[in-house]
Scaffold this motif. Structure first.
Motif, PDB file in Angstrom:
ATOM      1  N   ALA A 164      -1.800 -12.130  -9.536  1.00 44.83           N
ATOM      2  CA  ALA A 164      -1.404 -10.781  -9.137  1.00 44.83           C
ATOM      3  C   ALA A 164      -2.404  -9.765  -9.666  1.00 44.83           C
ATOM      4  O   ALA A 164      -2.989  -9.946 -10.743  1.00 44.83           O
ATOM      5  CB  ALA A 164      -0.004 -10.453  -9.660  1.00 44.83           C
ATOM      6  N   SER A 165      -2.590  -8.712  -8.896  1.00 43.50           N
ATOM      7  CA  SER A 165      -3.431  -7.606  -9.328  1.00 43.50           C
ATOM      8  C   SER A 165      -2.928  -6.329  -8.659  1.00 43.50           C
ATOM      9  O   SER A 165      -2.132  -6.377  -7.720  1.00 43.50           O
ATOM     10  CB  SER A 165      -4.901  -7.846  -8.969  1.00 43.50           C
ATOM     11  OG  SER A 165      -5.059  -7.939  -7.566  1.00 43.50           O
ATOM     12  N   ALA A 166      -3.400  -5.206  -9.147  1.00 42.13           N
ATOM     13  CA  ALA A 166      -2.980  -3.927  -8.588  1.00 42.13           C
ATOM     14  C   ALA A 166      -4.045  -2.885  -8.880  1.00 42.13           C
ATOM     15  O   ALA A 166      -4.893  -3.065  -9.769  1.00 42.13           O
ATOM     16  CB  ALA A 166      -1.634  -3.492  -9.157  1.00 42.13           C
ATOM     17  N   MET A 175      -1.915   0.059  -4.849  1.00 43.80           N
ATOM     18  CA  MET A 175      -2.067  -1.187  -4.118  1.00 43.80           C
ATOM     19  C   MET A 175      -1.599  -2.314  -5.035  1.00 43.80           C
ATOM     20  O   MET A 175      -2.008  -2.388  -6.191  1.00 43.80           O
ATOM     21  CB  MET A 175      -3.522  -1.425  -3.714  1.00 43.80           C
ATOM     22  CG  MET A 175      -3.734  -2.632  -2.779  1.00 43.80           C
ATOM     23  SD  MET A 175      -3.701  -4.267  -3.585  1.00 43.80           S
ATOM     24  CE  MET A 175      -5.177  -4.217  -4.604  1.00 43.80           C
ATOM     25  N   ILE A 176      -0.720  -3.179  -4.518  1.00 44.40           N
ATOM     26  CA  ILE A 176      -0.243  -4.341  -5.262  1.00 44.40           C
ATOM     27  C   ILE A 176      -0.484  -5.583  -4.420  1.00 44.40           C
ATOM     28  O   ILE A 176      -0.206  -5.602  -3.225  1.00 44.40           O
ATOM     29  CB  ILE A 176       1.253  -4.214  -5.600  1.00 44.40           C
ATOM     30  CG1 ILE A 176       1.472  -3.057  -6.580  1.00 44.40           C
ATOM     31  CG2 ILE A 176       1.799  -5.514  -6.184  1.00 44.40           C
ATOM     32  CD1 ILE A 176       2.922  -2.796  -6.929  1.00 44.40           C
ATOM     33  N   TYR A 177      -0.990  -6.624  -5.060  1.00 43.15           N
ATOM     34  CA  TYR A 177      -1.379  -7.855  -4.391  1.00 43.15           C
ATOM     35  C   TYR A 177      -0.813  -9.014  -5.223  1.00 43.15           C
ATOM     36  O   TYR A 177      -1.268  -9.267  -6.334  1.00 43.15           O
ATOM     37  CB  TYR A 177      -2.903  -7.918  -4.405  1.00 43.15           C
ATOM     38  CG  TYR A 177      -3.589  -8.616  -3.268  1.00 43.15           C
ATOM     39  CD1 TYR A 177      -2.969  -9.576  -2.497  1.00 43.15           C
ATOM     40  CD2 TYR A 177      -4.921  -8.304  -2.988  1.00 43.15           C
ATOM     41  CE1 TYR A 177      -3.642 -10.198  -1.465  1.00 43.15           C
ATOM     42  CE2 TYR A 177      -5.608  -8.917  -1.963  1.00 43.15           C
ATOM     43  CZ  TYR A 177      -4.969  -9.871  -1.203  1.00 43.15           C
ATOM     44  OH  TYR A 177      -5.645 -10.488  -0.192  1.00 43.15           O
ATOM     45  N   VAL A 178       0.202  -9.697  -4.715  1.00 43.17           N
ATOM     46  CA  VAL A 178       0.811 -10.819  -5.417  1.00 43.17           C
ATOM     47  C   VAL A 178       0.663 -12.071  -4.559  1.00 43.17           C
ATOM     48  O   VAL A 178       1.139 -12.102  -3.423  1.00 43.17           O
ATOM     49  CB  VAL A 178       2.306 -10.547  -5.711  1.00 43.17           C
ATOM     50  CG1 VAL A 178       2.951 -11.777  -6.338  1.00 43.17           C
ATOM     51  CG2 VAL A 178       2.454  -9.349  -6.631  1.00 43.17           C
ATOM     52  N   LEU A 179      -0.012 -13.083  -5.078  1.00 46.57           N
ATOM     53  CA  LEU A 179      -0.215 -14.328  -4.356  1.00 46.57           C
ATOM     54  C   LEU A 179       0.717 -15.397  -4.903  1.00 46.57           C
ATOM     55  O   LEU A 179       0.895 -15.519  -6.121  1.00 46.57           O
ATOM     56  CB  LEU A 179      -1.666 -14.776  -4.462  1.00 46.57           C
ATOM     57  CG  LEU A 179      -2.647 -13.812  -3.791  1.00 46.57           C
ATOM     58  CD1 LEU A 179      -3.410 -13.017  -4.841  1.00 46.57           C
ATOM     59  CD2 LEU A 179      -3.606 -14.546  -2.875  1.00 46.57           C
ATOM     60  N   ALA A 194       0.871  -1.167   0.000  1.00 49.08           N
ATOM     61  CA  ALA A 194       0.000   0.000   0.000  1.00 49.08           C
ATOM     62  C   ALA A 194       0.912   1.222   0.000  1.00 49.08           C
ATOM     63  O   ALA A 194       1.525   1.548   1.017  1.00 49.08           O
ATOM     64  CB  ALA A 194      -0.897  -0.001   1.229  1.00 49.08           C
ATOM     65  N   LEU A 195       1.018   1.897  -1.137  1.00 48.43           N
ATOM     66  CA  LEU A 195       2.004   2.954  -1.324  1.00 48.43           C
ATOM     67  C   LEU A 195       1.305   4.283  -1.608  1.00 48.43           C
ATOM     68  O   LEU A 195       0.421   4.364  -2.462  1.00 48.43           O
ATOM     69  CB  LEU A 195       2.935   2.608  -2.491  1.00 48.43           C
ATOM     70  CG  LEU A 195       3.541   1.186  -2.465  1.00 48.43           C
ATOM     71  CD1 LEU A 195       4.351   0.944  -3.725  1.00 48.43           C
ATOM     72  CD2 LEU A 195       4.384   0.977  -1.217  1.00 48.43           C
ATOM     73  N   ARG A 196       1.714   5.318  -0.892  1.00 46.72           N
ATOM     74  CA  ARG A 196       1.185   6.656  -1.103  1.00 46.72           C
ATOM     75  C   ARG A 196       2.294   7.527  -1.680  1.00 46.72           C
ATOM     76  O   ARG A 196       3.300   7.797  -1.018  1.00 46.72           O
ATOM     77  CB  ARG A 196       0.661   7.259   0.212  1.00 46.72           C
ATOM     78  CG  ARG A 196      -0.464   6.464   0.852  1.00 46.72           C
ATOM     79  CD  ARG A 196      -1.019   7.177   2.094  1.00 46.72           C
ATOM     80  NE  ARG A 196       0.029   7.708   2.949  1.00 46.72           N
ATOM     81  CZ  ARG A 196       0.724   6.988   3.826  1.00 46.72           C
ATOM     82  NH1 ARG A 196       0.503   5.689   3.943  1.00 46.72           N
ATOM     83  NH2 ARG A 196       1.643   7.549   4.572  1.00 46.72           N
ATOM     84  N   LEU A 197       2.112   7.962  -2.921  1.00 44.83           N
ATOM     85  CA  LEU A 197       3.128   8.760  -3.597  1.00 44.83           C
ATOM     86  C   LEU A 197       2.950  10.240  -3.272  1.00 44.83           C
ATOM     87  O   LEU A 197       1.846  10.717  -3.003  1.00 44.83           O
ATOM     88  CB  LEU A 197       3.066   8.537  -5.104  1.00 44.83           C
ATOM     89  CG  LEU A 197       3.187   7.080  -5.584  1.00 44.83           C
ATOM     90  CD1 LEU A 197       3.239   7.033  -7.102  1.00 44.83           C
ATOM     91  CD2 LEU A 197       4.388   6.388  -4.973  1.00 44.83           C
TER      92      LEU A 197
END
Length: 390
Positions: A283-285, A269-273, A259-262
């Motif tokens: 994976a999704s983002a 948001m990046i989700y890698v299973l 969870a990244l705030r630039l």
């Protein structure tokens, strides 16, 4: 050397039976079929807020996750990262109906952590209770409390997650860890769904999915108590709420979540299973634009590569420790680095489960800082995720 970040050996691309025993069964994925079916996450959920900020007891697993980056209001160079999580773990869709005050259909589990960035010190606290009025509860929609529970044994007070009419308030205390905090959050951007109508698929095809939304940027104010010292803080937080019944597929072991705030007001948001053999499973983002509009990305739209590892001196688990992110369609090439290595949560109930949850800095390809955030790594070292879901 243990505790130090090093290059990985191999490249890698691309969470009257005693409560602890029952929890261990749940965490290991060992529940049998319930007498009534659990509700499955699907594409046609009828969202309604604030109702959906509260518990969904027809689903087997649910959690509310707040992470954030804070600074001392009187000393801005003194910085902290925090985590506050409430898990609802269903045992049956309905209580069994025993004539007992301990009759329950689920478990209330809470995790809280505070990282002192400059000192490199990480404190982790947990509670694990039956979902019964004497110990813990999930409230119905309409009041301020969403979930509350007694503090860990030996500590006065309680843990609480509340809806303040605009955002979320949290409080925790653990006298044994010398830690307490009370924080209030207020959205700086609107709620976003993590997938079409909030359906977050965990496999390319099949029914492993959750219903998932986030507040990706929330102003945060509050007070920390660290070994008796009172510290007023300000910062920003990220809040996730996710509920599901079939969160992971049978061949999946864990995930990497970011969870990244630039600084340019975008969030990622990046989700890698990962599969049990360590390979990429799914994976999704999501990229949230400065105006709050989300763009959902599929597995082929981005690349995530770990470039170093850290071995925990406490658990002996090896975790990824630095990442390169490439999102060509949005002209983003980023490097994500832990603010310090030892941000591992080692659970006591059930004993030995561990995952990495920590504050990270986001840099661009030139090495300039462009944001902050949080990363969660579960299922490493052969250990199951905290509740079978992030």
């Amino acid at each position: 050397m243990s505790g130090a970040i090093s290059k990985p050996r191999l490249g890698r691309s691309f969470r009257a039976v005693s409560v602890p025993f029952v929890a261990a069964v749940v965490l290991a994925g060992g529940l049998g079929a319930a007498s009534e079916p659990w509700t499955q996450a699907g594409p046609n959920w009828n969202w309604s807020f604030p109702r959906d900020h509260y518990a969904h007891r027809d689903f087997r697993i649910e959690w509310w996750y707040l992470t954030g980056n804070l600074q001392d209001t009187s000393r801005p160079d003194r910085r902290f990262g925090y985590q506050f999580t409430v898990f609802r773990v269903g045992l049956t869709p309905r209580p069994p109906g025993f004539d007992s005050a301990w009759d329950t259909s689920g478990i209330w589990m809470g995790h809280a952590a505070l990282g002192e960035i400059g000192r490199g010190r990480h404190r982790f606290s947990e509670v694990l209770w039956r979902d019964v009025p004497l110990l813990a509860a999930f409230a119905d929609a309409g009041g301020t409390a969403i979930a509350h529970a007694r503090a860990p044994a030996g500590s006065a007070g309680e843990w609480r997650l509340s809806w303040n009419g605009d955002g979320f308030d949290v409080q925790m205390t653990d006298d044994g860890k010398g830690l307490a905090f009370t924080l209030s959050t207020h959205p700086l951007k609107p709620l976003v769904f993590q997938g079409p109508n909030g359906l977050s698929a965990k496999v390319a095809a099949g029914d492993a999915a959750s219903l998932y939304y986030s507040f990706t940027r929330m102003k945060t104010l509050g007070v920390l108590a660290i070994d008796g010292e009172r510290v007023e803080v300000v910062g920003e937080s990220w809040m996730d709420h996710e509920f599901s019944t079939s969160q992971l597929a049978a061949d999946q072991a864990g995930w990497d979540w970011m969870a990244l705030r630039l600084d340019d007001r975008r969030e990622i948001m990046i989700y890698v299973l990962r599969a049990k053999d360590g390979s990429l499973s799914h994976a999704s983002a999501t990229i949230v634009a400065a105006d709050g509009q989300p763009t959902w990305l599929g597995q082929s739209d981005f690349a995530l590569e770990s470039t170093s590892v850290w071995r925990s001196p406490e658990s002996d688990i090896e975790y990824p420790a630095t990442w390169k992110i490439d999102i060509p369609g949005h002209q983003l090439r980023l490097v994500v680095t832990p603010e310090f290595a030892s941000q591992e949560n080692i659970m006591q109930s059930p004993r030995g489960l561990a995952y990495w949850e920590g504050s990270v800095e986001v840099g661009d390809a030139m090495g300039r800082r462009v944001g902050l955030g949080y990363v969660e790594l579960t299922g490493y070292g052969g250990r199951r995720p905290p509740v079978g879901a992030p």
